[in-house]
Design an enzyme around this catalytic site. Sequence first.
Site, PDB file in Angstrom:
ATOM      1  N   HIS A   1       0.681  -1.282   0.156  1.00 15.47           N
ATOM      2  CA  HIS A   1      -0.005  -0.109   0.079  1.00 15.47           C
ATOM      3  C   HIS A   1       0.841   1.093  -0.037  1.00 15.47           C
ATOM      4  CE1 HIS A   1       0.493   2.109   4.024  1.00 15.47           C
ATOM      5  NE2 HIS A   1       0.706   0.821   4.350  1.00 15.47           N
ATOM      6  N   CYS A   2       0.469   2.356  -0.411  1.00 14.01           N
ATOM      7  CA  CYS A   2       0.952   3.628  -0.395  1.00 14.01           C
ATOM      8  C   CYS A   2       0.043   4.542   0.205  1.00 14.01           C
ATOM      9  CB  CYS A   2       1.630   3.890  -1.657  1.00 14.01           C
ATOM     10  SG  CYS A   2       0.076   4.170  -2.967  1.00 14.01           S
ATOM     11  N   HIS A   3      -0.076   5.776  -0.229  1.00 17.37           N
ATOM     12  CA  HIS A   3      -0.975   6.670   0.223  1.00 17.37           C
ATOM     13  C   HIS A   3      -2.368   6.793  -0.561  1.00 17.37           C
ATOM     14  CE1 HIS A   3      -1.920   9.971   2.806  1.00 17.37           C
ATOM     15  NE2 HIS A   3      -2.467  10.837   1.781  1.00 17.37           N
TER      16      HIS A   3
END
Length: 117
Positions: free
Chosen positions: A79-81
């Site tokens: 996951h990232c932002h």
Amino acid sequence: RANQDLISYEELKALLGKSQNLFLVDVRNQGEVDAGRIPGSIHIPVDTVEAAFKMEPEEFKAKYGVTKPPPDTPELVFHCHMGRRGGIATDKANKLGYINACNYAGGYKQWSEKEGK
């Protein structure tokens, strides 16, 4: 799952609650991680994901402090932002043979909203 490469907030929340096998990778930059993170995540910035998952298990453990998951690990989530970098990382892992890698597309933005952080 409908889309093998994507995981929802609800699915991730359930895995965090019950799974011993979940390997959650936060691919954001250090500043983003310092501002808040999903509990239990491992920080591996997106531009180092490929190198990290090519490491020998001993090297990976020394660098990240956790056991490197096997290629067939059932629950590998990136996951990232907002979802884009998580998708890039998921693609890299898939190409390296991590067939079950998926992207929490909601990212930390959705997570923090849902968690009321």
